[in-house]
Design a protein around this motif. Structure first.
Motif, PDB file in Angstrom:
ATOM      1  N   ARG A  45       5.612   6.135  -1.710  1.00  0.00           N
ATOM      2  CA  ARG A  45       7.036   6.030  -1.393  1.00  0.00           C
ATOM      3  C   ARG A  45       7.283   6.796  -0.091  1.00  0.00           C
ATOM      4  N   GLY A  46       8.359   6.445   0.605  1.00  0.00           N
ATOM      5  CA  GLY A  46       8.735   7.174   1.810  1.00  0.00           C
ATOM      6  C   GLY A  46       7.797   6.908   2.969  1.00  0.00           C
ATOM      7  N   LYS A  47       7.530   7.933   3.768  1.00  0.00           N
ATOM      8  CA  LYS A  47       6.730   7.777   4.982  1.00  0.00           C
ATOM      9  C   LYS A  47       5.327   7.270   4.685  1.00  0.00           C
ATOM     10  N   ALA A  48       4.736   7.728   3.586  1.00  0.00           N
ATOM     11  CA  ALA A  48       3.383   7.294   3.238  1.00  0.00           C
ATOM     12  C   ALA A  48       3.328   5.780   3.055  1.00  0.00           C
ATOM     13  N   ALA A  49       4.312   5.220   2.369  1.00  0.00           N
ATOM     14  CA  ALA A  49       4.367   3.774   2.177  1.00  0.00           C
ATOM     15  C   ALA A  49       4.715   3.059   3.474  1.00  0.00           C
ATOM     16  N   ASP A  50       5.644   3.609   4.231  1.00  0.00           N
ATOM     17  CA  ASP A  50       6.105   2.955   5.465  1.00  0.00           C
ATOM     18  C   ASP A  50       4.961   2.782   6.463  1.00  0.00           C
ATOM     19  N   GLU A  51       4.109   3.799   6.613  1.00  0.00           N
ATOM     20  CA  GLU A  51       3.002   3.718   7.570  1.00  0.00           C
ATOM     21  C   GLU A  51       2.008   2.637   7.156  1.00  0.00           C
ATOM     22  N   LEU A  52       1.716   2.550   5.876  1.00  0.00           N
ATOM     23  CA  LEU A  52       0.791   1.524   5.403  1.00  0.00           C
ATOM     24  C   LEU A  52       1.391   0.129   5.572  1.00  0.00           C
ATOM     25  N   ILE A  53       2.660  -0.022   5.238  1.00  0.00           N
ATOM     26  CA  ILE A  53       3.312  -1.322   5.381  1.00  0.00           C
ATOM     27  C   ILE A  53       3.320  -1.753   6.837  1.00  0.00           C
ATOM     28  N   ALA A  57       1.406  -5.187   7.327  1.00  0.00           N
ATOM     29  CA  ALA A  57       2.268  -6.373   7.348  1.00  0.00           C
ATOM     30  C   ALA A  57       3.494  -6.266   8.234  1.00  0.00           C
ATOM     31  N   GLY A  58       3.943  -5.073   8.560  1.00  0.00           N
ATOM     32  CA  GLY A  58       5.114  -4.925   9.414  1.00  0.00           C
ATOM     33  C   GLY A  58       6.414  -4.762   8.658  1.00  0.00           C
ATOM     34  N   SER A  59       6.496  -5.330   7.451  1.00  0.00           N
ATOM     35  CA  SER A  59       7.702  -5.180   6.650  1.00  0.00           C
ATOM     36  C   SER A  59       7.333  -5.315   5.178  1.00  0.00           C
ATOM     37  N   ASP A  60       8.218  -4.827   4.327  1.00  0.00           N
ATOM     38  CA  ASP A  60       7.937  -4.887   2.896  1.00  0.00           C
ATOM     39  C   ASP A  60       7.907  -6.332   2.404  1.00  0.00           C
ATOM     40  N   ASP A  61       8.817  -7.162   2.901  1.00  0.00           N
ATOM     41  CA  ASP A  61       8.822  -8.564   2.500  1.00  0.00           C
ATOM     42  C   ASP A  61       7.529  -9.255   2.922  1.00  0.00           C
ATOM     43  N   GLU A  62       7.083  -8.964   4.129  1.00  0.00           N
ATOM     44  CA  GLU A  62       5.845  -9.580   4.603  1.00  0.00           C
ATOM     45  C   GLU A  62       4.645  -9.064   3.823  1.00  0.00           C
ATOM     46  N   LEU A  63       4.686  -7.796   3.394  1.00  0.00           N
ATOM     47  CA  LEU A  63       3.600  -7.264   2.576  1.00  0.00           C
ATOM     48  C   LEU A  63       3.496  -8.059   1.272  1.00  0.00           C
ATOM     49  N   THR A  64       4.627  -8.414   0.698  1.00  0.00           N
ATOM     50  CA  THR A  64       4.613  -9.244  -0.511  1.00  0.00           C
ATOM     51  C   THR A  64       3.982 -10.600  -0.226  1.00  0.00           C
ATOM     52  N   ARG A  65       4.306 -11.193   0.920  1.00  0.00           N
ATOM     53  CA  ARG A  65       3.705 -12.479   1.276  1.00  0.00           C
ATOM     54  C   ARG A  65       2.208 -12.331   1.545  1.00  0.00           C
ATOM     55  N   GLN A  66       1.799 -11.194   2.138  1.00  0.00           N
ATOM     56  CA  GLN A  66       0.372 -10.944   2.350  1.00  0.00           C
ATOM     57  C   GLN A  66      -0.360 -10.845   1.020  1.00  0.00           C
TER      58      GLN A  66
END
Length: 369
Positions: A45-53, A57-66
């Protein structure tokens, strides 16, 4: 879907430049790394998740599509009259039995190919935990990767490890005649050497553009191997290879009579990704401030190391590959044209991928076969 495929190629090239910076042979599995890090992003969650996303993938929605793209590449079709290809995938959370786990994350994991939770004695016997994980990876990879985690890699304060393991074996639609394999010159930066070289003449998808020759070798079950042979120096050609160019190269081939020669090869590459990820902007997961509360209500976790290994063997009958990625957590305090000839007798890139989704199982650079 096309945007997701382009994003996947972006990740392939980003990781390739990170792990192949030494200039010699390299091989890694974008599928395995993306699976393991994708699950870590869901555990954070937070910065740790944001850096990986951002990396994946660039965005959380795109990560779901990936993730959906990876799921689509987790099964192969059966071709009537041909030997069935083999694809085995596992995504395993190995956890200390006293580490509390959130039900939501376990539900998330169950939706991934081979998703499961298993116990390992991290705190009481770190060496035994290492051996248990290695034995499972060895089983999934048909013993191509018998020791993903080397002695001493499970620290006394380790409490969990997310491990993706992948095994893939498929035959060529058009095998190379074994009696035509001979030792021939392969020209590399280190000089010319004799390499076992396979030959055949067949109708393959082929293209020549942007300074590259592209040959697609169809494999069983909807797999394929894509040879990317530069017209000049590989290092110079790689420097100008971006996702848009790579996408064009992969879309361009049309059926052509090809006189093909290429070396047999067997590569086995271990990559310590911890520092490579830091260089790519993923650092928070290694920090004591990382937030992994989606994984566990215990807030005192961070990632210790990310280890990857990939093996790829290419021969007359087909290809066989295995890959594994381990993310270990520690407690913070606790149409037919004229024939063309393609002689793959100098450094080249080779991608093994799922033809329909475009997901790349293996991305290799062969400098010395």
């Amino acid at each position: 879907m096309e945007k997701s495929k382009r994003q996947h190629l972006e990740l392939c090239l980003t990781l390739h430049r990170a792990v192949a910076s030494g200039g010699g042979n390299s091989c890694f599995s974008p599928y395995s790394v993306a699976s393991a890090l994708g699950l870590v992003s869901r555990a954070a969650r937070g910065k740790a998740a944001d850096e990986l996303i951002s990396l994946l993938a660039g965005s959380d929605d795109e990560l779901t599509r990936q993730a959906e793209l990876l799921l689509g590449a987790s099964t192969l079709r059966e071709d009537r009259g041909r030997e069935k290809p083999v694809l085995a995938v596992s995504n395993t959370l190995w956890a200390w039995d006293q580490l509390p786990l959130n039900d939501e994350f376990q539900d998330e994991l169950a939706g991934w190919p081979g998703g499961r939770v298993k116990s390992a004695p991290f705190v009481s016997d770190p060496e035994q935990a290492r051996q248990v994980i290695n034995a499972d990876v060895a089983e999934i990879t048909r013993n191509l990767i018998p020791e993903l985690l080397e002695p001493g890699t499970i620290a006394p304060d380790a409490v969990a490890s997310l491990v993706n393991a992948l095994y893939l074996k498929a035959g060529w639609i058009h095998p190379f005649p074994e009696d035509r394999t001979e030792r021939e010159d392969f020209h590399s930066t280190g000089g010319t050497r004799r390499a076992l070289t396979m030959r055949q003449s067949e109708i393959f998808p082929y293209a020549a553009r942007d300074g590259w020759q592209v040959v697609v070798l169809p494999g069983a079950g909807g797999t394929e191997a894509v040879i990317l042979l530069p017209g000049g120096d590989l290092a110079e050609a790689e420097a100008g290879l971006d996702a848009a160019t790579l996408a064009r190269l992969l879309q361009e081939p049309h059926r052509t009579q090809v006189h093909l020669s290429m070396p047999k090869f067997d590569v086995d590459v271990r990559s310590l990704l911890t520092e490579r990820l830091r260089e790519l902007g993923v650092s928070e997961i290694f920090s004591p401030d990382a937030d992994f509360t989606p994984l566990t209500p215990d807030p005192r976790l961070c990632v210790q190391d990310v280890v990857h290994q990939a093996v790829l063997r290419v021969g007359e009958q087909g290809f066989e590959g295995a890959a594994a990625t381990a993310v270990t957590f520690r407690a913070v305090s606790m149409i037919i044209a004229e024939p063309v000839t393609v002689e793959v007798n100098r450094p080249f890139l080779l991608l093994v991928r799922h033809a329909e989704t475009g997901v790349v199982y293996f991305f290799s650079r062969i400098v010395d076969p």
